[in-house]
Design a protein around this motif. Structure first.
Motif, PDB file in Angstrom:
ATOM      1  N   GLY A 253      33.180  38.524  33.818  1.00  0.00           N
ATOM      2  CA  GLY A 253      33.595  39.770  34.529  1.00  0.00           C
ATOM      3  C   GLY A 253      32.807  40.339  34.315  1.00  0.00           C
ATOM      4  O   GLY A 253      32.139  41.190  33.987  1.00  0.00           O
ATOM      5  N   LYS A 255      33.615  44.279  32.774  1.00  0.00           N
ATOM      6  CA  LYS A 255      33.527  44.940  31.058  1.00  0.00           C
ATOM      7  C   LYS A 255      32.528  44.203  30.245  1.00  0.00           C
ATOM      8  O   LYS A 255      31.855  45.185  29.035  1.00  0.00           O
ATOM      9  CB  LYS A 255      34.805  44.855  30.791  1.00  0.00           C
ATOM     10  CG  LYS A 255      35.433  45.769  31.759  1.00  0.00           C
ATOM     11  CD  LYS A 255      37.109  46.346  31.108  1.00  0.00           C
ATOM     12  CE  LYS A 255      37.946  46.980  32.180  1.00  0.00           C
ATOM     13  NZ  LYS A 255      39.264  47.458  30.643  1.00  0.00           N
ATOM     14  N   ARG A 340      34.424  49.753  41.950  1.00  0.00           N
ATOM     15  CA  ARG A 340      34.761  48.679  41.415  1.00  0.00           C
ATOM     16  C   ARG A 340      34.555  50.307  40.081  1.00  0.00           C
ATOM     17  O   ARG A 340      35.925  49.815  38.797  1.00  0.00           O
ATOM     18  CB  ARG A 340      34.173  47.859  41.086  1.00  0.00           C
ATOM     19  CG  ARG A 340      34.684  46.738  39.884  1.00  0.00           C
ATOM     20  CD  ARG A 340      36.540  46.063  39.845  1.00  0.00           C
ATOM     21  NE  ARG A 340      36.986  45.370  39.428  1.00  0.00           N
ATOM     22  CZ  ARG A 340      37.132  46.087  38.040  1.00  0.00           C
ATOM     23  NH1 ARG A 340      37.149  47.144  37.476  1.00  0.00           N
ATOM     24  NH2 ARG A 340      37.605  44.868  36.867  1.00  0.00           N
ATOM     25  N   LEU A 433      30.255  38.764  42.574  1.00  0.00           N
ATOM     26  CA  LEU A 433      31.299  39.399  42.682  1.00  0.00           C
ATOM     27  C   LEU A 433      32.303  40.037  43.456  1.00  0.00           C
ATOM     28  O   LEU A 433      33.404  40.423  44.007  1.00  0.00           O
ATOM     29  CB  LEU A 433      31.401  40.348  41.475  1.00  0.00           C
ATOM     30  CG  LEU A 433      32.984  40.762  41.019  1.00  0.00           C
ATOM     31  CD1 LEU A 433      33.536  39.276  40.681  1.00  0.00           C
ATOM     32  CD2 LEU A 433      32.498  41.712  39.747  1.00  0.00           C
ATOM     33  N   THR A 437      35.399  39.091  46.007  1.00  0.00           N
ATOM     34  CA  THR A 437      36.355  40.374  45.951  1.00  0.00           C
ATOM     35  C   THR A 437      36.613  40.793  47.366  1.00  0.00           C
ATOM     36  O   THR A 437      38.103  40.262  47.634  1.00  0.00           O
ATOM     37  CB  THR A 437      35.784  41.676  45.912  1.00  0.00           C
ATOM     38  OG1 THR A 437      35.621  41.466  43.875  1.00  0.00           O
ATOM     39  CG2 THR A 437      37.369  42.404  45.744  1.00  0.00           C
ATOM     40  N   ASP A 443      40.695  41.377  46.156  1.00  0.00           N
ATOM     41  CA  ASP A 443      41.428  40.567  44.702  1.00  0.00           C
ATOM     42  C   ASP A 443      40.146  41.184  43.406  1.00  0.00           C
ATOM     43  O   ASP A 443      39.160  40.324  44.085  1.00  0.00           O
ATOM     44  CB  ASP A 443      41.783  39.205  44.525  1.00  0.00           C
ATOM     45  CG  ASP A 443      42.843  39.679  43.123  1.00  0.00           C
ATOM     46  OD1 ASP A 443      41.939  40.313  42.270  1.00  0.00           O
ATOM     47  OD2 ASP A 443      42.647  37.985  42.434  1.00  0.00           O
ATOM     48  N   PRO A 444      40.267  42.004  42.904  1.00  0.00           N
ATOM     49  CA  PRO A 444      39.009  42.665  41.751  1.00  0.00           C
ATOM     50  C   PRO A 444      38.604  41.589  41.011  1.00  0.00           C
ATOM     51  O   PRO A 444      37.104  41.416  40.557  1.00  0.00           O
ATOM     52  CB  PRO A 444      39.478  44.067  40.910  1.00  0.00           C
ATOM     53  CG  PRO A 444      41.049  43.681  41.011  1.00  0.00           C
ATOM     54  CD  PRO A 444      40.906  43.493  42.410  1.00  0.00           C
ATOM     55  N   GLU A 445      39.163  40.615  40.497  1.00  0.00           N
ATOM     56  CA  GLU A 445      39.175  38.981  39.725  1.00  0.00           C
ATOM     57  C   GLU A 445      39.409  38.401  40.789  1.00  0.00           C
ATOM     58  O   GLU A 445      40.670  36.876  40.424  1.00  0.00           O
ATOM     59  CB  GLU A 445      40.100  39.268  39.129  1.00  0.00           C
ATOM     60  CG  GLU A 445      40.245  40.512  37.574  1.00  0.00           C
ATOM     61  CD  GLU A 445      38.744  40.503  37.241  1.00  0.00           C
ATOM     62  OE1 GLU A 445      38.096  39.354  36.748  1.00  0.00           O
ATOM     63  OE2 GLU A 445      38.286  41.510  37.035  1.00  0.00           O
ATOM     64  N   THR A 448      37.433  31.985  39.613  1.00  0.00           N
ATOM     65  CA  THR A 448      36.322  31.146  39.530  1.00  0.00           C
ATOM     66  C   THR A 448      35.437  30.554  39.750  1.00  0.00           C
ATOM     67  O   THR A 448      34.285  30.453  39.557  1.00  0.00           O
ATOM     68  CB  THR A 448      36.333  31.028  37.517  1.00  0.00           C
ATOM     69  OG1 THR A 448      37.151  32.373  37.031  1.00  0.00           O
ATOM     70  CG2 THR A 448      35.048  30.688  37.266  1.00  0.00           C
ATOM     71  N   ARG A 451      33.520  31.848  42.129  1.00  0.00           N
ATOM     72  CA  ARG A 451      32.510  32.708  41.955  1.00  0.00           C
ATOM     73  C   ARG A 451      30.443  32.260  42.272  1.00  0.00           C
ATOM     74  O   ARG A 451      29.431  31.747  42.002  1.00  0.00           O
ATOM     75  CB  ARG A 451      32.331  33.555  40.775  1.00  0.00           C
ATOM     76  CG  ARG A 451      33.952  34.226  40.811  1.00  0.00           C
ATOM     77  CD  ARG A 451      34.068  35.067  39.454  1.00  0.00           C
ATOM     78  NE  ARG A 451      35.134  36.364  39.589  1.00  0.00           N
ATOM     79  CZ  ARG A 451      35.411  37.170  38.637  1.00  0.00           C
ATOM     80  NH1 ARG A 451      34.952  36.841  37.282  1.00  0.00           N
ATOM     81  NH2 ARG A 451      36.748  36.621  38.346  1.00  0.00           N
TER      82      ARG A 451
END
Length: 542
Positions: A253, A255, A340, A433, A437, A443-445, A448, A451
């Motif tokens: 992710g 963060k 983002r 990412l 997206t 969708d920001p997430e 998996t 990805r």
């Protein structure tokens, strides 16, 4: 989100856009793998055919975007916030700047900070004689131009549009949202899918180009430090390692993985810059950076509109067209990533941060690295020009070698190899990412598994581009990928302007407490005491 599948292998993704992207990218991979030489010839032919058009089209588009972004940052909408009226930024200023710079130009500027000044130092349309002090000054100016305000205007525009529609209009964080005011309901159908598909293509080929350049340069660094010879096989191995680490990072992710990596290589970059300033020709570097930055600012207007119309050479297509195409192809990726991490910023904060801060950092970086190389060519033993002419990817490490620092030089080269690797990883994981997206309908997430899949796809495409002919093929691919997306950028301008009609004007900074009067008028003596005007009355009068 736009048309997310609710079940099956493509659950959480826009099935139509994802399948179309997979088909086209797999076709490109297969064609490049089995018809490598023909792919290079086709791309070169397409580039040669379109160059006369692109030499003025890209120039005009980028010039407009620069002026448009300045207006957004200082004009009537400067206090519009990318989110609620009282929303605070999600990330600190330092984290924000480090992420947007690392994802935006980290790899590219490591490659070109020495290579471009040295190549322009030898010959360009704005000098009568190459390899001279005047040629050095002009070379720095041109390098600043291709890496400065104009390029960041492209990134900042796309990022601002995406952030505005996502955080203020509550639309999905994807490219098609910027066309909602124009397309309306059709934005949720086939037309919107086509817009996102063009953004995916530009992003995929833009990232592959940059990764290819970075991998070639990292190979040169490994040769300088460990004596490993330059070879396509080694470059393919580097690509595999970089993409594996990048995919692992992006799964964790923004963060955690992306933010921590961005901050780490930002601090490492500062350490490298400080080293170059202390152990290089310090006084010359400071003087040259100041002088060339002033020269750049004095000439930016003329350079912005330069089309090489009266000079019959390939400079414009080889340099300006390539770089504007590169910035445009990267703009969906970098724009979405910057959007983002930019929630809560006002237009003014956003424009000042994304347009000015990276430009200042870029000027310092190029001034120190490019300036060191030019110093050793003008006043030292030289050798950098010859190294660049033989292999442009060796430019950075040839400069370190020319500094004659002994064991410190070896250490610096090793640190630069690590820095290149971290920037490659940052760019690759941010790009992965962003691609997912877009394919996930905003969708920001995204899931998996996808990805991981697209991380592998980017690695394979980079490998094919390296096999297809190296730098020239990479440049042609990114220019071609940028052209269709440039049409989307133009439509986004109209979409943003239409949406901003619903915003109130920028708030006034103050109001009068008394009626205006001449400064020399003694109102008490004249018996005409001014009647105070309340802020509410003043607002009604205005």
């Amino acid at each position: 989100m736009y048309r997310q599948a609710t079940s099956g292998v493509l659950k959480g993704m826009n099935a139509r856009v994802t399948l179309a992207a997979i088909v086209v990218v797999v076709a490109a991979l297969s064609y490049g793998a089995f018809y490598t030489e023909h792919l290079a010839e086709v791309l070169d032919h397409m580039r040669g055919t379109l160059n006369p058009f692109l030499e003025w089209y890209y120039v005009l588009l980028v010039a407009f975007l620069l002026l448009f972004m300045i207006w957004l940052g200082v004009g009537r909408y400067k206090n519009v916030r990318l989110g609620g009226d009282f929303e605070q930024p999600e990330f600190t200023f330092f984290s924000w700047v480090s992420m947007l710079f690392a994802a935006g130009t980290g790899v590219g500027i490591l490659f070109w900070a020495v290579a471009q000044p040295i190549l322009q130092f030898q010959e360009n349309p704005f000098i009568a004689e190459g390899m001279s002090p005047e040629a050095a000054r002009v070379a720095m100016r041109l390098t600043y131009f291709h890496w400065g305000l104009n390029g960041w205007a492209i990134f900042s525009f796309v990022a601002l549009v995406l952030a505005y529609f996502a955080y203020r209009r509550n639309l999905p964080l994807t490219v098609r949202s910027g066309l909602e005011p124009i397309l309306g309901k059709r934005n949720h159908g086939l037309l919107g899918d086509m817009v996102d598909l063009l953004a995916v293509f530009g992003t995929v080929f833009g990232i592959a180009t940059t990764l290819g350049l970075g991998v070639q340069q990292m190979n040169a660094g490994l040769e300088a430090v460990f004596g490993l010879e330059t070879s396509v096989q080694l470059q393919l191995m580097i690509t595999a390692v970089i993409m594996s680490v990048a995919t692992f990072s992006v799964v964790s992710g923004v963060k955690r993985g992306v933010r921590l990596l961005s901050e780490a290589n930002f601090w490492l970059s500062i350490a490298v810059v400080a080293f170059m300033l202390l152990f290089g020709p310090t006084q010359y570097l400071i003087a040259l950076t100041i002088e060339s930055a002033g020269d750049y600012l004095q000439n930016i207007f003329g350079m912005t509109f330069h089309t090489n119309a009266t000079i019959a050479d390939g400079w414009q297509s080889e340099w300006t067209v390539f770089f504007w195409g590169w910035w445009l192809a990267w703009s969906p990726f970098v724009g979405m990533f910057i959007a983002r991490v930019s929630r809560g910023r006002t237009f003014r904060e956003f424009v000042m941060g994304v347009l000015l801060v990276p430009t200042v950092i870029t000027i310092i970086w190029i001034g120190l690295f490019g300036g060191t190389a030019l110093y050793h060519e003008l006043f030292g033993s030289g050798g950098i020009v010859q190294a660049v002419d033989e292999n442009v990817a060796t430019a950075l490490f040839a400069t370190v070698s020319a500094m004659n620092l002994g064991i410190l030089g070896v250490g610096l080269s090793a640190v630069l190899v690590v820095l290149i690797a971290t920037y490659l990883i940052t760019s690759a994981n941010a790009g992965t990412l962003v691609i997912n997206t877009i394919l996930a309908g905003g969708d920001p997430e995204p899931p998996t598994a996808h990805r991981i899949i697209w991380g592998a796809v980017l690695g394979l495409l980079t490998a094919v581009m390296l096999l297809a002919g190296g730098l020239e093929t990479l440049q042609s691919a990114v220019i071609m990928a940028a052209l269709p997306f440039s049409v989307v950028v133009i439509l986004m301008v109209f979409g943003l302007l239409k949406a901003l009609h619903g915003e109130r004007f920028a708030a006034r900074t103050g109001s009068r407490a008394e009626a205006p009067r001449e400064p020399w008028a003694d109102l008490d003596d004249a018996g005409t005491q001014a009647t105070p005007v309340t802020p509410d009355e003043n607002f009604k009068r205005n």
